[in-house]
Motif scaffolding. Structure first.
Motif, short mmCIF file in Angstrom:
data_model
loop_
_atom_site.label_atom_id
_atom_site.label_comp_id
_atom_site.label_asym_id
_atom_site.label_seq_id
_atom_site.Cartn_x
_atom_site.Cartn_y
_atom_site.Cartn_z
N HIS A 68 0.84 -1.20 0.00
CA HIS A 68 0.00 0.00 0.00
C HIS A 68 0.87 1.25 0.00
CE1 HIS A 68 -4.08 -1.58 0.58
NE2 HIS A 68 -3.47 -2.60 1.17
N ASN A 76 9.46 4.20 -1.92
CA ASN A 76 8.61 4.77 -2.96
C ASN A 76 8.52 3.96 -4.25
OD1 ASN A 76 11.11 5.25 -4.14
ND2 ASN A 76 11.26 7.30 -3.26
N TYR A 79 5.12 3.88 -5.95
CA TYR A 79 4.68 5.10 -6.66
C TYR A 79 5.24 5.11 -8.08
CZ TYR A 79 3.55 6.81 -1.96
OH TYR A 79 3.03 6.96 -0.70
N LYS A 80 6.47 4.63 -8.21
CA LYS A 80 7.07 4.57 -9.55
C LYS A 80 6.31 3.56 -10.41
CE LYS A 80 11.53 5.77 -7.62
NZ LYS A 80 12.74 5.21 -7.01
N ARG A 82 3.26 2.80 -10.16
CA ARG A 82 1.95 3.36 -10.53
C ARG A 82 2.07 4.25 -11.77
NH1 ARG A 82 -1.07 6.24 -5.72
NH2 ARG A 82 0.72 7.62 -5.94
N ARG A 83 3.14 5.05 -11.86
CA ARG A 83 3.33 5.87 -13.06
C ARG A 83 3.55 5.00 -14.30
NH1 ARG A 83 4.78 11.95 -13.41
NH2 ARG A 83 3.48 12.62 -11.70
N ILE A 85 2.44 1.97 -14.80
CA ILE A 85 1.18 1.35 -15.18
C ILE A 85 0.29 2.38 -15.88
CG2 ILE A 85 -0.93 0.23 -14.32
CD1 ILE A 85 1.48 -1.58 -14.09
N LYS A 103 -3.65 -4.95 -14.48
CA LYS A 103 -4.15 -4.46 -13.19
C LYS A 103 -3.02 -4.18 -12.22
CE LYS A 103 -8.74 -6.44 -13.31
NZ LYS A 103 -9.28 -5.26 -14.04
N LEU A 104 -3.24 -3.14 -11.44
CA LEU A 104 -2.32 -2.80 -10.36
C LEU A 104 -3.12 -2.81 -9.07
CD1 LEU A 104 0.43 -1.61 -9.32
CD2 LEU A 104 -0.52 0.65 -9.75
N THR A 105 -2.65 -3.56 -8.07
CA THR A 105 -3.34 -3.55 -6.78
C THR A 105 -2.32 -3.42 -5.66
OG1 THR A 105 -3.22 -5.94 -6.46
CG2 THR A 105 -5.17 -5.13 -7.59
N TRP A 106 -2.82 -2.97 -4.53
CA TRP A 106 -2.00 -2.94 -3.32
C TRP A 106 -2.57 -4.01 -2.39
CZ3 TRP A 106 1.10 -0.14 -5.78
CH2 TRP A 106 0.87 1.16 -6.24
N ILE A 107 -1.77 -5.02 -2.08
CA ILE A 107 -2.23 -6.06 -1.16
C ILE A 107 -1.15 -6.24 -0.09
CG2 ILE A 107 -2.89 -8.48 -0.91
CD1 ILE A 107 -3.86 -8.40 -3.83
N GLN A 114 -7.57 -11.16 0.91
CA GLN A 114 -7.68 -10.20 -0.19
C GLN A 114 -6.97 -10.72 -1.44
OE1 GLN A 114 -9.44 -7.33 -0.30
NE2 GLN A 114 -8.86 -7.34 -2.46
N PHE B 351 -0.30 12.32 -18.74
CA PHE B 351 0.47 12.97 -17.67
C PHE B 351 0.37 14.49 -17.73
CE2 PHE B 351 2.46 8.81 -18.16
CZ PHE B 351 2.50 8.38 -16.84
N LEU B 365 8.21 10.25 -16.25
CA LEU B 365 8.70 9.02 -15.62
C LEU B 365 9.91 9.26 -14.72
CD1 LEU B 365 7.46 6.08 -16.05
CD2 LEU B 365 6.63 7.84 -17.57
N PHE B 368 7.36 11.35 -9.21
CA PHE B 368 6.10 10.76 -8.78
C PHE B 368 5.59 11.57 -7.61
CE2 PHE B 368 9.60 8.78 -6.57
CZ PHE B 368 9.25 8.95 -5.25
N ARG B 369 4.32 11.42 -7.33
CA ARG B 369 3.76 12.05 -6.13
C ARG B 369 3.03 10.98 -5.33
NH1 ARG B 369 1.36 15.98 -9.40
NH2 ARG B 369 -0.63 15.40 -8.51
N GLU B 372 -1.70 10.46 -6.41
CA GLU B 372 -2.01 10.67 -7.83
C GLU B 372 -2.43 9.36 -8.48
OE1 GLU B 372 1.63 11.86 -9.79
OE2 GLU B 372 2.57 9.92 -9.39
N PHE B 373 -3.03 9.46 -9.64
CA PHE B 373 -3.36 8.33 -10.50
C PHE B 373 -4.04 7.15 -9.80
CE2 PHE B 373 0.48 10.18 -12.70
CZ PHE B 373 -0.28 10.94 -13.56
N VAL B 376 -5.67 4.17 -11.88
CA VAL B 376 -5.08 2.94 -12.41
C VAL B 376 -4.92 1.85 -11.35
CG1 VAL B 376 -3.84 4.16 -14.25
CG2 VAL B 376 -2.65 3.65 -12.11
N VAL B 377 -5.34 2.15 -10.13
CA VAL B 377 -5.21 1.16 -9.06
C VAL B 377 -6.57 0.53 -8.79
CG1 VAL B 377 -4.45 0.76 -6.70
CG2 VAL B 377 -3.38 2.56 -8.05
N GLU B 378 -6.61 -0.82 -8.74
CA GLU B 378 -7.86 -1.51 -8.44
C GLU B 378 -8.19 -1.27 -6.97
OE1 GLU B 378 -9.73 -3.40 -10.71
OE2 GLU B 378 -8.31 -2.40 -12.06
N ASN B 380 -9.58 -2.15 -3.45
CA ASN B 380 -9.87 -3.36 -2.67
C ASN B 380 -11.20 -3.21 -1.94
OD1 ASN B 380 -7.42 -4.34 -3.45
ND2 ASN B 380 -6.37 -3.67 -1.60
#
Lengths: 140, 381
Positions: A68, A76, A79-80, A82-83, A85, A103-107, A114, B351, B365, B368-369, B372-373, B376-378, B380
């Protein structure tokens, strides 16, 4: 399409999602066997090439899953990821790779339940979408 | 507020008055060299040339419809390590924009250069230029401008301004210290010099140029050119979308690719010293090819072509300035610029970034912050 069994390539981070997958196993949770886990040290090391290659080789979906926000072992990396993706989701759909296949998820490490649920839902969704065209086409 | 001056010598044509102007610039004490497109003595090919002697500037030819390479790469070579000497560089708008991207990627530096931007009506691909120039390369610019400034895109011998240029919506230089304008003027002999930066204004003053207002005809000419360009760009993007909207169609579009990687060499913003595609990662064992062929029934050789082009999009589509050198360099005439310009437009808008717009905006690239974005994250449950 009843007999279509999707192949999902999952890049999971060592510290969170891989540990969650491990927990799902030791907790004897069941989830579909369509997923091929690739353990990476951090989602921040998932080069876009890995994902592009997976799709060109015929993967029906790619999952990138890590810690997460705020929990990354390397501060970080997620975060990279995520950009990257975000970037791939703007490029790949142009060429017919459905955006829902990536897909991108945080588990988190304690989220075995989950993890199992995410895989179940993803397999069901990809079965709906159908196979990746690149699986059989001479696309390399 | 920009300073502008109209150069209009009744006795001279555009070619000779440009040459005198640049001689004047190079004669300045603190400008040690000039990098500009010149007709080379041997065969009159137009190439960027580094000149230190003002007397040799007669064949300077920035408006020749020749665009053999994106000169941002050359400026990168001149500035990537401190040199100490001031060089004035004559660049097309897309070359300035590519240079801005390179500087942000630490591949060059603006400190010791003065950028002289030019209005750009476009250019031909290399082979077309040679055909157009024919026996009279010294008149190529004049013949070209006569048509191009009145909206022509096709010329004698059926040669056409390259697709990337026809789709370019940046015909006027941005980010230049001095700009040479020709749109909306009497291009036979007039050109407009404007200074937009502090460095440019200082030089403008030292050159002793007299000020003037920008003629109204200039704004009108630029607006009408832009509307034609935008329309063509939209058509081009719709067309490429139809041709490549499935993996198989994309593979067909790229089927002539022989992995020569010329497009990557020609690309001004593809700057890796060693491209991953020439490393051992892609030095596959023979059994690997057979395994792929067996799995899919057949594979096109050489392999990894679609992989290469999509990866290149991932690497540079946020920095792509649409200069069209990838198409120019392709030995098999694959319309790569169409593909990359279209891809760049979606990745840059994702972007909220525009390649070459500003030195202040970080390449997407490289930063990053935390917040943001989330799209694009599923989520939960």
């Amino acid at each position: 399409m009843d007999d279509f069994e999707p192949t999902i390539i999952a890049f999971v981070c060592n510290w969170c999602t891989y540990t969650a997958a491990d927990l799902a196993g030791t907790s004897r949770l069941s989830y579909p066997t369509n997923v091929r886990l690739i353990r990476v040290m951090c989602t921040g090391m998932v080069d876009p090439k890995y994902i592009i290659k997976a799709f060109l080789e015929g993967a029906d979906a790619v999952l990138v899953s890590g810690c997460h926000p705020g929990d990354c072992h390397y501060i970080n990396g997620n975060y990279k990821a995520r950009r990257r993706i975000k970037l791939l989701k703007s490029i790949l759909p142009r060429y017919g790779f459905d955006e829902r296949r990536l897909k991108l998820t945080w588990i988190g490490a304690s989220d075995g339940i989950q993890f199992a649920r995410t895989i179940r839902e993803m397999v069901a969704e990809i079965k709906e979408i159908g196979p990746n065209e690149a699986k059989h086409a001479a696309v390399v | 507020m920009a300073k502008t001056s109209l150069c209009d010598e009744a006795e001279q044509n555009l070619q000779t008055s440009l040459a005198s102007f640049f001689k004047f610039v190079l004669a300045m004490e603190d400008i040690h060299a000039l990098l500009a497109p010149m007709r080379l003595p041997a065969n009159e090919r137009v190439m960027h040339t580094l000149v230190t002697d003002p007397e040799l500037l007669d064949p300077i030819d920035p408006f020749a419809p020749s665009f053999p390479m994106n000169a941002a790469r050359l400026v990168s070579r001149l500035t990537k390590r401190p040199g100490g000497e001031m060089v004035a560089v004559v660049l097309r708008p897309c070359e300035i924009r590519a240079l801005i991207e390179l500087v942000k990627l630490k591949q060059g530096d603006m400190e010791n250069i003065i950028i002289v931007g030019i209005d750009c009506p476009g250019a031909f691909k290399n082979t077309d230029y040679v055909e157009f120039a024919g026996e009279n390369p010294e008149t190529a610019a004049e013949r070209f401008l006569a048509g191009a400034l009145s909206g022509e895109t096709k010329f004698d011998g059926g040669v056409e301004i390259s697709a990337a240029c026809r789709a370019c919506t940046h015909p006027v230089p941005q980010g230049a210290d001095l700009s040479i304008g020709i749109f909306g003027l009497d291009s036979d002999r007039q050109f407009l010099v404007s200074a937009d930066t502090e460095k440019g204004k200082a030089l403008f003053d030292r050159l002793g140029l007299s000020g003037c207002d920008v003629p109204d005809s200039r704004r009108e000419a630029i607006d009408s050119l832009l509307s034609v360009r935008r329309e063509f760009q939209k058509e081009m993007m719709d067309d490429i979308q139809k041709k490549t909207n499935t993996p198989e169609k994309l593979a067909t579009y790229l089927s002539g690719c022989i992995n020569c990687y010329n497009c990557r060499v020609a690309c001004p913003v593809c700057y890796c010293r060693e491209c991953v595609f020439v490393t051992d990662v892609f030095d596959h064992d023979p059994f690997q090819y057979l395994r792929w062929a067996r799995r899919k029934g057949m594979i096109k050789m050489p392999t990894d072509t679609v992989f290469y082009h999509i990866t290149r999009m991932a690497h540079i589509s946020t920095a792509c300035v649409g200069c069209g050198q990838c198409s120019n360099a392709c030995p098999n005439d694959i319309g790569l610029s169409e593909l990359f310009i279209a891809s760049a437009s979606t990745s840059q808008s994702a972007f909220d970034y525009e390649a070459g717009r500003s030195l202040e905006e970080d390449p997407p690239l490289t930063v990053f912050r935390e917040d943001e974005f989330d799209d694009v994250v599923e989520v939960n449950h």
